[in-house]
Design a protein around this motif. Structure first.
Motif, PDB file in Angstrom:
ATOM      1  N   ILE A   1      -2.128   9.821  -4.908  1.00 22.96           N
ATOM      2  CA  ILE A   1      -2.173   8.406  -5.264  1.00 22.96           C
ATOM      3  C   ILE A   1      -2.540   7.633  -4.007  1.00 22.96           C
ATOM      4  O   ILE A   1      -1.838   7.713  -2.998  1.00 22.96           O
TER       5      ILE A   1
ATOM      6  N   PHE B   1      -9.744   5.406 -11.390  1.00 25.56           N
ATOM      7  CA  PHE B   1      -9.097   4.148 -11.032  1.00 25.56           C
ATOM      8  C   PHE B   1      -9.339   3.155 -12.157  1.00 25.56           C
ATOM      9  O   PHE B   1     -10.354   3.196 -12.838  1.00 25.56           O
TER      10      PHE B   1
ATOM     11  N   VAL C   1       1.478  -0.496  -9.343  1.00 27.14           N
ATOM     12  CA  VAL C   1       0.349   0.385  -9.010  1.00 27.14           C
ATOM     13  C   VAL C   1      -0.939  -0.205  -9.587  1.00 27.14           C
ATOM     14  O   VAL C   1      -1.311   0.023 -10.742  1.00 27.14           O
TER      15      VAL C   1
ATOM     16  N   TYR D   1      -1.190   4.406 -13.047  1.00 31.12           N
ATOM     17  CA  TYR D   1      -1.699   3.036 -12.980  1.00 31.12           C
ATOM     18  C   TYR D   1      -0.863   2.149 -13.901  1.00 31.12           C
ATOM     19  O   TYR D   1      -0.563   2.527 -15.042  1.00 31.12           O
TER      20      TYR D   1
ATOM     21  N   ARG E   1      -5.103  -1.613  -7.943  1.00 28.68           N
ATOM     22  CA  ARG E   1      -6.059  -1.368  -6.851  1.00 28.68           C
ATOM     23  C   ARG E   1      -5.842   0.042  -6.294  1.00 28.68           C
ATOM     24  O   ARG E   1      -5.708   0.233  -5.090  1.00 28.68           O
ATOM     25  N   THR E   2      -5.803   1.018  -7.183  1.00 28.96           N
ATOM     26  CA  THR E   2      -5.315   2.360  -6.836  1.00 28.96           C
ATOM     27  C   THR E   2      -6.252   3.450  -7.325  1.00 28.96           C
ATOM     28  O   THR E   2      -6.699   3.430  -8.479  1.00 28.96           O
TER      29      THR E   2
ATOM     30  N   SER F   1      -2.016  -1.874  -3.211  1.00 30.32           N
ATOM     31  CA  SER F   1      -1.448  -2.901  -4.072  1.00 30.32           C
ATOM     32  C   SER F   1      -0.989  -4.127  -3.293  1.00 30.32           C
ATOM     33  O   SER F   1      -0.355  -4.009  -2.252  1.00 30.32           O
TER      34      SER F   1
ATOM     35  N   ASN G   1       6.522  -1.185  -5.891  1.00 32.72           N
ATOM     36  CA  ASN G   1       5.318  -1.992  -6.061  1.00 32.72           C
ATOM     37  C   ASN G   1       4.802  -1.896  -7.488  1.00 32.72           C
ATOM     38  O   ASN G   1       5.412  -1.255  -8.354  1.00 32.72           O
TER      39      ASN G   1
ATOM     40  N   SER H   1       0.835  -1.202   0.000  1.00 34.32           N
ATOM     41  CA  SER H   1       0.000   0.000   0.000  1.00 34.32           C
ATOM     42  C   SER H   1       0.868   1.250   0.000  1.00 34.32           C
ATOM     43  O   SER H   1       1.990   1.248   0.525  1.00 34.32           O
TER      44      SER H   1
ATOM     45  N   CYS I   1      -3.110   3.924  -2.893  1.00 32.92           N
ATOM     46  CA  CYS I   1      -2.779   2.630  -3.471  1.00 32.92           C
ATOM     47  C   CYS I   1      -2.930   1.508  -2.454  1.00 32.92           C
ATOM     48  O   CYS I   1      -2.409   1.607  -1.341  1.00 32.92           O
TER      49      CYS I   1
END
Length: 425
Positions: free
Chosen positions: A217, A388, A373, A355, A375-376, A221, A371, A207, A219
């Motif tokens: 942002i 999103f 990006v 994204y 689920r953001t 993730s 990570n 996250s 996130c």
């Protein structure tokens, strides 16, 4: 300065409130997930000593120079459209967010939390600790009610998947990650409050919360793009998603189905092969290997199939070069990589921007961690545009209806925290 706190979660929330007054800050939060490569539970970087904003074309070269000048902590993000710098590609789809392709900053303050220990790096560290500790917790704001729209209606999405499958039948590609945007215009939200709610609903190990001027942002993730530990590079691509069950027995049955489902294994192994190929560009010959194949991991919203690919970094390859050699991550492109990216530019309706990119840090010890990006939620506060995306892997055996449902499953947590009653479902 290192001090112990009785409640790290409360201290983290107060530290986020404190950091939010700066023009730029980044929070990386593992949500108490641990893996062999974890370095901390939470990292908060706030205030700008130096910064780099760059667009695709010379961004990686500029970052290389910026890193040579700044050897300590740096946090930032890579946008997906840096693909146009790593390959001969273009991006011409709609972009209402207007985030830069790359942004990194050298923080004035770094707060690192591990267990109940808090380390603060920066001037007046003891004063900062006391200031944060004494802050009151801000009152929880009411749930928003954001009307979310989709760039694709369902019929249009299903038709696009069938056309993409024809490309697979012709041999243009083997697998691709087809993404769609959900968005809202004229939206006013409290980004930090929404992020905290998202952490509650979907606490994932990668996250991140990132503020850059009026751009945010948020996130949640579950996926690591690329990390470096000593001379070791680690990538953990995700391909394979299943919903959580209503009870323990159903949950276990769904996990076993995911573990043995041929389509999901095919998706995963194709991306593992692609990641192995990407790492070969940076690896000491003969060191690329798959540490784990088809691992099943459970999160609040979904089960995921995750594999781990590692290698030893070849002498002479810089950190920035290693990231560039693997970017964009194979789990968000498809295979062959260039053909898949070209086709998705044709079929998708929106520029991906941040994204499908990466958020993370470079550390003073030479390690880094970024990570993927996904689920953001992305938010431009100035023009009140909220966005999103969700994507799924399309293979020849893909069922368009199921792929559409998978996209909705992946955005379920974000829709929930936005209080969306849009009828997208």
């Amino acid at each position: 300065m290192i001090k112990k706190v009785t409640d790290p979660q409360i201290f983290t929330r107060k530290a986020l409130q404190w950091a939010s007054f700066f023009g730029a800050f980044c929070c990386l939060d593992s949500n108490k997930f641990t893996d062999p490569y974890s370095r901390f539970d939470v990292l908060i970087a706030a205030g700008v000593e130096d910064e780099l904003t760059a667009e695709s074309g010379t961004a990686f070269d500029e970052l290389e120079d910026f890193r040579k000048k700044n050897h300590g902590w740096m946090t930032g993000f890579f946008g997906y459209d840096l693909k146009n710098e790593t390959e001969n590609l273009t991006s011409a789809n709609t972009d209402s967010l207007n985030f830069p392709d790359l942004y990194f900053f050298v923080p004035r303050y770094v707060i690192r939390i591990k267990g109940n220990e808090v380390e603060i790096i920066g001037d007046k560290d003891a004063e900062i600790f006391e200031l944060i500790a004494q802050l009151p917790i801000n009152a929880t704001v009411g749930e928003p009610n954001i009307g979310v729209k989709a760039r694709f209606d369902k019929k249009e999405y299903l038709a696009a998947v069938e056309r993409i499958k024809q490309h697979i039948l012709r041999g243009d590609i083997y697998v691709t990650n087809f993404c769609q945007e959900f968005y809202a215009e004229g939206s006013e939200i409290d980004p930090l409050a929404i992020f905290l709610k998202l952490k509650e609903v979907s606490p994932n190990p990668f996250s991140a919360f990132f503020k850059w001027k009026d751009n945010y942002i948020l996130c949640a993730s579950p996926e690591r793009f690329l990390a470096k530990r000593g001379r070791k590079l680690i990538s953990q691509p995700i391909k394979g998603t299943a919903k959580r069950g209503k009870n323990e027995a159903e949950d276990e049955a769904i996990k076993q189905e995911l573990r043995h489902q041929t389509k999901e294994q095919q998706e995963n192994v194709m991306i593992v092969d692609l990641v192995r190929n990407d790492l070969t560009k940076s690896a000491k010959p003969g060191t690329v290997k798959t540490e784990e194949l088809f691992g099943i991991y459970s999160f609040n919203q979904v089960h995921q199939m995750i594999s781990t690919v590692v290698c030893e970094l070849q002498p002479g390859i810089t950190d920035v070069a290693a990231i560039r050699n693997a970017f964009p991550m194979g789990s968000m492109t498809g295979a062959p990589k260039i053909s898949a990216m070209q086709l998705m530019e044709e079929y998708e309706h929106s520029k991906r921007g941040v994204y499908s990119g990466a958020i993370g840090y470079f550390g003073p010890d030479g390690d880094f961690d970024f990570n993927v990006v996904i689920r953001t939620l992305l938010y431009n506060q100035k023009n009140k545009y909220l966005s999103f995306h969700a994507g799924s892997a399309i293979t020849f055996h893909a069922d368009a209806e199921k792929e559409y449902e998978e996209c909705l499953l992946k955005v379920k947590a974000i829709m929930e925290v936005l209080g969306s009653q849009s009828g997208v479902y």
